[in-house]
Design a protein around this motif. Sequence first.
Motif, mmCIF file in Angstrom:
data_model
loop_
_atom_site.group_PDB
_atom_site.id
_atom_site.type_symbol
_atom_site.label_atom_id
_atom_site.label_comp_id
_atom_site.label_asym_id
_atom_site.label_seq_id
_atom_site.Cartn_x
_atom_site.Cartn_y
_atom_site.Cartn_z
ATOM 1 N N THR A 62 0.872 -1.525 0.137
ATOM 2 C CA THR A 62 -0.017 0.268 0.252
ATOM 3 C C THR A 62 0.897 1.090 0.122
ATOM 4 O O THR A 62 0.238 2.074 0.024
ATOM 5 N N TRP A 101 -6.914 3.132 -2.943
ATOM 6 C CA TRP A 101 -7.236 1.824 -2.580
ATOM 7 C C TRP A 101 -7.871 0.636 -3.643
ATOM 8 O O TRP A 101 -7.539 -0.300 -3.735
ATOM 9 N N SER A 132 -12.280 -3.471 2.816
ATOM 10 C CA SER A 132 -11.321 -3.041 2.703
ATOM 11 C C SER A 132 -11.138 -2.295 4.276
ATOM 12 O O SER A 132 -12.540 -2.610 4.828
ATOM 13 N N TYR A 164 -1.968 4.424 1.190
ATOM 14 C CA TYR A 164 -3.404 4.144 1.317
ATOM 15 C C TYR A 164 -3.771 4.112 2.475
ATOM 16 O O TYR A 164 -3.248 3.380 3.498
#
Length: 259
Positions: free
Chosen positions: A26, A58, A139, A157
Amino acid sequence: MPVLPGAEPFRHDGGEIGVLLCHGFTGSPQSLRPWAEYLAERGLTVSVPLLPGHGTRWQDMQLTGWQDWYAEVDRALRELLDRCEKVFVFGLSMGGALSLRLAAKHGDAVSGLVLVNPANKVHDRLAVVLPVAMHFVRSAPGIASDIAKPGSDEVGYDRVPTRAAHSLRKFLQLVDAELPQVTQPLLLLHSPQDHVVPPADSARILARVSSTDVTETLLEQSYHVATLDHDAERIFADSLAFIGRLAGTGEREGAGTGG
């Protein structure tokens, strides 16, 4: 999608010694940019690729997995090998795991490894339910900017895509099985206070690799993203000295004077 400001890949054509830097899960090349620039300024050829699905939003990462991330660093390594006499691979966090797999697969073509807080396992207690949860929960809260230094921020992210996290878990299991194939000289630097990757990951990596030239350094003043933290200059200087020792470049291109 446009790339986030600062998250762009970095490339510098220098001398015959090349360094590939691999960023984390990320994250983006921004977390390694000061390190890359430090090496470039000292005459090295440097490559910091942007991993697929990273550096934008993301949601884009949901469409990627470890095979995509590994393919990108493998491609970048092969480019350096075509151009340089010796190539070293550096990695932060998941980038450390990517580096270890490159070393296991490419053997003597990789002259040495420098790992900063390398990941070996997904430790979240919910990791075991990811294969099911990823179908219902897209997420989870992000892991970026674990940095002790005030005013220092990581471009990454603020959410972790669960599908990508599941792929990361499978990748780290794969790399763990391949660690005995790693024989290259290794400099491993890790933070005792790391809120993303615990010190146990570094200990397991050191216990399982077959490298005989191994240096372990504690980064007492930094958290996970140590390359942007209080110990950054030490990481940079130690990695340059590591290259200088192994490549025999001395002051010309790699040894530096920092320790």
